[in-house]
Design a protein around this motif. Structure first.
Motif, PDB file in Angstrom:
ATOM      1  N   THR A 122     -74.365  66.479  -7.737  1.00  0.00           N
ATOM      2  CA  THR A 122     -73.126  67.202  -7.497  1.00  0.00           C
ATOM      3  C   THR A 122     -73.177  68.606  -8.083  1.00  0.00           C
ATOM      4  O   THR A 122     -72.791  69.585  -7.428  1.00  0.00           O
ATOM      5  CB  THR A 122     -71.935  66.437  -8.104  1.00  0.00           C
ATOM      6  OG1 THR A 122     -71.879  65.160  -7.506  1.00  0.00           O
ATOM      7  CG2 THR A 122     -70.635  67.183  -7.847  1.00  0.00           C
ATOM      8  N   ASP A 123     -73.670  68.711  -9.314  1.00  0.00           N
ATOM      9  CA  ASP A 123     -73.727  70.024  -9.962  1.00  0.00           C
ATOM     10  C   ASP A 123     -74.663  70.949  -9.198  1.00  0.00           C
ATOM     11  O   ASP A 123     -74.386  72.138  -9.027  1.00  0.00           O
ATOM     12  CB  ASP A 123     -74.209  69.881 -11.415  1.00  0.00           C
ATOM     13  CG  ASP A 123     -73.175  69.148 -12.247  1.00  0.00           C
ATOM     14  OD1 ASP A 123     -71.989  69.218 -11.895  1.00  0.00           O
ATOM     15  OD2 ASP A 123     -73.571  68.503 -13.240  1.00  0.00           O
ATOM     16  N   THR A 124     -75.795  70.388  -8.732  1.00  0.00           N
ATOM     17  CA  THR A 124     -76.745  71.204  -7.979  1.00  0.00           C
ATOM     18  C   THR A 124     -76.129  71.674  -6.680  1.00  0.00           C
ATOM     19  O   THR A 124     -76.277  72.838  -6.289  1.00  0.00           O
ATOM     20  CB  THR A 124     -78.008  70.379  -7.695  1.00  0.00           C
ATOM     21  OG1 THR A 124     -78.566  69.938  -8.928  1.00  0.00           O
ATOM     22  CG2 THR A 124     -79.036  71.205  -6.944  1.00  0.00           C
ATOM     23  N   HIS A 183     -76.374  73.526 -13.845  1.00  0.00           N
ATOM     24  CA  HIS A 183     -75.372  73.934 -12.865  1.00  0.00           C
ATOM     25  C   HIS A 183     -75.564  75.400 -12.468  1.00  0.00           C
ATOM     26  O   HIS A 183     -75.516  75.753 -11.281  1.00  0.00           O
ATOM     27  CB  HIS A 183     -73.981  73.720 -13.468  1.00  0.00           C
ATOM     28  CG  HIS A 183     -72.854  74.138 -12.575  1.00  0.00           C
ATOM     29  ND1 HIS A 183     -72.786  73.822 -11.248  1.00  0.00           N
ATOM     30  CD2 HIS A 183     -71.726  74.874 -12.833  1.00  0.00           C
ATOM     31  CE1 HIS A 183     -71.682  74.313 -10.712  1.00  0.00           C
ATOM     32  NE2 HIS A 183     -71.020  74.972 -11.664  1.00  0.00           N
ATOM     33  N   GLY A 184     -75.822  76.256 -13.457  1.00  0.00           N
ATOM     34  CA  GLY A 184     -76.007  77.672 -13.159  1.00  0.00           C
ATOM     35  C   GLY A 184     -77.305  77.938 -12.407  1.00  0.00           C
ATOM     36  O   GLY A 184     -77.346  78.762 -11.492  1.00  0.00           O
ATOM     37  N   ALA A 185     -78.384  77.214 -12.767  1.00  0.00           N
ATOM     38  CA  ALA A 185     -79.678  77.447 -12.132  1.00  0.00           C
ATOM     39  C   ALA A 185     -79.786  76.773 -10.768  1.00  0.00           C
ATOM     40  O   ALA A 185     -80.712  77.070 -10.011  1.00  0.00           O
ATOM     41  CB  ALA A 185     -80.795  76.944 -13.042  1.00  0.00           C
ATOM     42  N   THR A 218     -88.919  80.171 -12.630  1.00  0.00           N
ATOM     43  CA  THR A 218     -88.243  79.955 -13.917  1.00  0.00           C
ATOM     44  C   THR A 218     -86.953  80.766 -13.980  1.00  0.00           C
ATOM     45  O   THR A 218     -86.875  81.887 -13.454  1.00  0.00           O
ATOM     46  CB  THR A 218     -89.171  80.368 -15.083  1.00  0.00           C
ATOM     47  OG1 THR A 218     -90.444  79.725 -14.932  1.00  0.00           O
ATOM     48  CG2 THR A 218     -88.579  79.978 -16.425  1.00  0.00           C
ATOM     49  N   PHE A 219     -85.926  80.172 -14.637  1.00  0.00           N
ATOM     50  CA  PHE A 219     -84.622  80.814 -14.757  1.00  0.00           C
ATOM     51  C   PHE A 219     -84.214  80.896 -16.227  1.00  0.00           C
ATOM     52  O   PHE A 219     -84.476  79.982 -17.011  1.00  0.00           O
ATOM     53  CB  PHE A 219     -83.561  80.014 -13.987  1.00  0.00           C
ATOM     54  CG  PHE A 219     -83.869  79.841 -12.523  1.00  0.00           C
ATOM     55  CD1 PHE A 219     -83.494  80.796 -11.600  1.00  0.00           C
ATOM     56  CD2 PHE A 219     -84.567  78.718 -12.082  1.00  0.00           C
ATOM     57  CE1 PHE A 219     -83.781  80.639 -10.258  1.00  0.00           C
ATOM     58  CE2 PHE A 219     -84.857  78.547 -10.740  1.00  0.00           C
ATOM     59  CZ  PHE A 219     -84.476  79.504  -9.818  1.00  0.00           C
ATOM     60  N   ARG A 220     -83.551  82.012 -16.555  1.00  0.00           N
ATOM     61  CA  ARG A 220     -82.922  82.164 -17.873  1.00  0.00           C
ATOM     62  C   ARG A 220     -81.418  82.145 -17.636  1.00  0.00           C
ATOM     63  O   ARG A 220     -80.867  83.035 -16.978  1.00  0.00           O
ATOM     64  CB  ARG A 220     -83.354  83.477 -18.520  1.00  0.00           C
ATOM     65  CG  ARG A 220     -82.818  83.683 -19.937  1.00  0.00           C
ATOM     66  CD  ARG A 220     -83.174  85.060 -20.424  1.00  0.00           C
ATOM     67  NE  ARG A 220     -84.616  85.222 -20.590  1.00  0.00           N
ATOM     68  CZ  ARG A 220     -85.266  86.378 -20.459  1.00  0.00           C
ATOM     69  NH1 ARG A 220     -84.592  87.478 -20.124  1.00  0.00           N
ATOM     70  NH2 ARG A 220     -86.567  86.451 -20.647  1.00  0.00           N
TER      71      ARG A 220
END
Length: 245
Positions: A122-124, A183-185, A218-220
């Motif tokens: 769900t978050d994705t 959730h953000g990534a 990759t995500f920050r």
């Protein structure tokens, strides 16, 4: 001498007559015996020939009589099949009605609990559906793209009272930060690989470096705490290389 000769001649004649008579009688006896034997064979043959015909006629009668019974059996079988077919149709209708009721209950339960999160992605999905807006970066040479989204919301919390950020692995706060970062990534939390998690410069901010499993992208992710609602992503930077690997 003459009388003796006559007597002998008479005896010879009589003997000859006897011999002829015996021969004739013998021939007659043989003829009669042969006739009797042949007549017996003919009678037996007729009997033997007649009996198979009678047997064949009886069998034919039986075969002729059987179709009537078969027709009765066929009629009974058709009636039984019709009854079974009706019972099957009734059972099918009942099963269909039961299935309809089950579907109705399922829909009711789904509508009753609209807030229940039964899908781990769900978050994705929310992150993928979020309208991402590219913004100016911080000037870091390792950052390929920086973006934000006004649709990002806090992920919720089990904590109450005054919040204290905890970087202890697998603590409640740690797990909630991981959820907000995923959730953000736009990554499934169950498949997310957390390379680094650090303080974001204030007590209620944090930064996590993550990737989707072994995917080199990759995500920050920058997150902040919202009282009563939990952690919320505020900015995401897509990195050129993983600087925490």
């Amino acid at each position: 001498m003459g009388s003796r000769f006559n007597q002998r001649d008479q005896k010879r004649k009589v003997n000859k007559i006897y011999n002829i008579a015996i021969t004739v009688v013998s021939i007659l006896i043989v003829i009669v015996a042969v006739s009797i034997f042949l007549s017996d064979d003919g009678t037996d043959t007729e009997k033997a020939t007649t009996e198979p015909k009678q047997t064949v006629e009886k069998d034919a009668k039986k075969k002729v009589d059987k179709p009537a019974g078969k027709e009765e059996d066929t009629d009974l079988t058709k009636e039984d099949e019709d009854e079974d077919s009706k019972a099957t149709e009734e059972g099918t209708e009942e099963d269909t009605e039961d299935g309809t009721d089950t579907d109705t209950n399922t829909d009711t339960n789904t509508d009753t609990n609209p807030d229940t999160d039964t899908n781990p992605d769900t978050d994705t999905d929310k992150a993928e559906d979020a309208e991402l807006v590219e913004v100016e970066g911080s000037g870091d040479g390792n950052v390929a793209t920086t973006y934000k989204s006004e649709s990002w919301k806090p992920v919720g919390t089990e904590q109450s009272g005054e919040h204290t950020t905890s970087f202890q692995k697998n603590s409640v706060d740690w797990n909630e930060m991981s959820k907000a970062i995923a959730h953000g990534a736009g990554i499934d939390q169950g498949n997310m690989r957390l390379w680094w998690l650090q303080n974001g410069g204030s007590p209620n901010t944090a930064i996590g470096t993550v990737s989707d499993g072994d995917n080199p992208k990759t995500f920050r992710v920058y997150i902040e705490w919202v009282d009563g609602s939990g952690w919320k992503p505020v900015k995401v930077e897509e990195l050129k290389t993983n600087d925490k690997k």
